[in-house]
Design a protein around this motif. Structure first.
Motif, PDB file in Angstrom:
ATOM      1  N   SER A 131      16.717 -23.445  -1.465  1.00  0.00           N
ATOM      2  CA  SER A 131      17.279 -22.143  -1.060  1.00  0.00           C
ATOM      3  C   SER A 131      18.182 -21.515  -2.108  1.00  0.00           C
ATOM      4  O   SER A 131      18.565 -20.342  -1.981  1.00  0.00           O
ATOM      5  N   GLY A 132      18.512 -22.267  -3.165  1.00  0.00           N
ATOM      6  CA  GLY A 132      19.364 -21.712  -4.216  1.00  0.00           C
ATOM      7  C   GLY A 132      18.740 -20.538  -4.955  1.00  0.00           C
ATOM      8  O   GLY A 132      19.436 -19.803  -5.662  1.00  0.00           O
ATOM      9  N   VAL A 133      17.420 -20.318  -4.768  1.00  0.00           N
ATOM     10  CA  VAL A 133      16.762 -19.185  -5.431  1.00  0.00           C
ATOM     11  C   VAL A 133      17.362 -17.858  -4.973  1.00  0.00           C
ATOM     12  O   VAL A 133      17.234 -16.841  -5.667  1.00  0.00           O
ATOM     13  N   SER A 134      18.015 -17.870  -3.819  1.00  0.00           N
ATOM     14  CA  SER A 134      18.615 -16.631  -3.309  1.00  0.00           C
ATOM     15  C   SER A 134      19.745 -16.125  -4.204  1.00  0.00           C
ATOM     16  O   SER A 134      20.173 -14.979  -4.085  1.00  0.00           O
ATOM     17  N   SER A 135      20.213 -16.989  -5.118  1.00  0.00           N
ATOM     18  CA  SER A 135      21.296 -16.609  -6.034  1.00  0.00           C
ATOM     19  C   SER A 135      20.789 -16.049  -7.353  1.00  0.00           C
ATOM     20  O   SER A 135      21.588 -15.639  -8.210  1.00  0.00           O
ATOM     21  N   ASP A 141      17.735  -7.988  -3.534  1.00  0.00           N
ATOM     22  CA  ASP A 141      16.998  -6.750  -3.296  1.00  0.00           C
ATOM     23  C   ASP A 141      15.489  -6.973  -3.198  1.00  0.00           C
ATOM     24  O   ASP A 141      14.707  -6.027  -3.279  1.00  0.00           O
ATOM     25  N   ALA A 142      15.076  -8.234  -3.036  1.00  0.00           N
ATOM     26  CA  ALA A 142      13.640  -8.540  -2.983  1.00  0.00           C
ATOM     27  C   ALA A 142      13.360  -9.597  -1.918  1.00  0.00           C
ATOM     28  O   ALA A 142      14.273 -10.277  -1.428  1.00  0.00           O
ATOM     29  N   ASP A 143      12.084  -9.724  -1.563  1.00  0.00           N
ATOM     30  CA  ASP A 143      11.656 -10.719  -0.575  1.00  0.00           C
ATOM     31  C   ASP A 143      11.081 -11.963  -1.227  1.00  0.00           C
ATOM     32  O   ASP A 143      11.285 -13.077  -0.744  1.00  0.00           O
ATOM     33  N   TYR A 144      10.348 -11.752  -2.311  1.00  0.00           N
ATOM     34  CA  TYR A 144       9.670 -12.851  -2.984  1.00  0.00           C
ATOM     35  C   TYR A 144       9.911 -12.786  -4.485  1.00  0.00           C
ATOM     36  O   TYR A 144      10.185 -11.719  -5.036  1.00  0.00           O
ATOM     37  N   LEU A 188      12.332 -15.914  -1.378  1.00  0.00           N
ATOM     38  CA  LEU A 188      13.681 -15.855  -1.946  1.00  0.00           C
ATOM     39  C   LEU A 188      14.781 -16.236  -0.951  1.00  0.00           C
ATOM     40  O   LEU A 188      15.952 -16.263  -1.327  1.00  0.00           O
ATOM     41  N   LYS A 189      14.424 -16.544   0.259  1.00  0.00           N
ATOM     42  CA  LYS A 189      15.415 -17.037   1.218  1.00  0.00           C
ATOM     43  C   LYS A 189      15.343 -18.557   1.334  1.00  0.00           C
ATOM     44  O   LYS A 189      16.345 -19.247   1.228  1.00  0.00           O
ATOM     45  N   SER A 190      14.164 -19.081   1.545  1.00  0.00           N
ATOM     46  CA  SER A 190      14.007 -20.518   1.741  1.00  0.00           C
ATOM     47  C   SER A 190      13.720 -21.285   0.453  1.00  0.00           C
ATOM     48  O   SER A 190      13.980 -22.485   0.366  1.00  0.00           O
TER      49      SER A 190
END
Length: 242
Positions: A131-135, A141-144, A188-190
């Motif tokens: 989940s660290g990809v969310s940083s 500003d994106a989903d994937y 980008l969330k999980s």
């Protein structure tokens, strides 16, 4: 046992994932990882700065042209500095490592882990970057995120001679050149890998504009929601001999 896996092109999609064209979702295109060099007589990778710079420009240009075919809104990840740059590089390296693990331990029958054997029987594709990809820069500003990894090692003269000699020997196989590419769509969330196209024997000489165009098309063929068709042949005879 890892050599046969390199010759297998496989595409996988996480169970339940579907991305339709014009879905309203946004795809963040990360800067591709590009490594180009020579393969020494002993099989070692020898980086070539000029080849890498030229290939990166060619791949970036080809990627910019093909983005209109991805079927959904595409944004390019902002240029990163300092801590953001370090984080971006770490996740690019992690994506490449996970992609290699997918090839070795799920796609290739000889190396399949017991858990992945069960996954294949149940048609399960379950891999994640965390989940660290969310940083990552631009992630909010994106989903994937679309990650791309590309490595080319062109066989040196010595390596090609060794390959020729090996053909006359007692069944010893020597491979000249390495042309690997991985492209993956990540939540980008999980951090889950939703789609992966992994190939250890790609065509197209990325040192040329035409070759890079071919390579990027192969990397993104059958991308979810896109209009990019699957190519008939992945490796051209002239590429396989390099």
């Amino acid at each position: 046992m890892a050599v046969p896996a390199a010759a297998q092109e496989r595409t996988a999609v996480k169970d339940g994932f579907d991305l339709a064209a014009a879905s309203g979702k946004t795809i963040l295109v990360m800067r591709p990882t590009v490594q180009v060099g020579a393969q020494s007589t002993g099989g070692m990778f020898e980086p070539n700065g000029d080849w890498t710079d030229k290939s990166r420009k060619n791949i970036d240009s080809a990627l910019a042209r093909i983005q209109t075919k991805l079927g959904n809104r595409v944004v390019v990840a902002p240029e990163a500095f300092g801590e953001d740059a370090r984080l971006t590089e770490e996740y690019a390296a992690l994506f490449a490592a996970v992609s290699r693990s997918v090839i070795n331990y799920q796609f290739f029958k000889g190396n399949r882990l017991p858990t992945k054997k069960r996954d294949n029987k149940a048609n399960i594709f379950d891999w994640s970057l965390g989940s660290g990809v969310s940083s990552l820069p631009g992630a909010k500003d994106a989903d994937y995120a679309l990650f791309i990894y590309n490595k080319d090692a062109y066989g040196s003269t010595g390596r090609k001679l060794l390959q020729a000699v090996a053909l006359l020997g007692p069944g010893i196989a020597v491979k000249s050149g390495e042309h690997a590419g991985y492209a993956g769509l990540v939540d980008l969330k999980s951090g889950d890998i939703l789609w992966l196209n992994a190939d250890g024997a790609m065509g197209g000489d990325v040192r040329t504009a035409e070759g890079a165009e071919k390579r990027v098309s192969q990397l993104l063929e059958e991308f979810p929601g896109s209009s990019i068709p699957k190519s008939v042949s992945t490796v051209a005879p002239e590429d396989a001999a390099k």
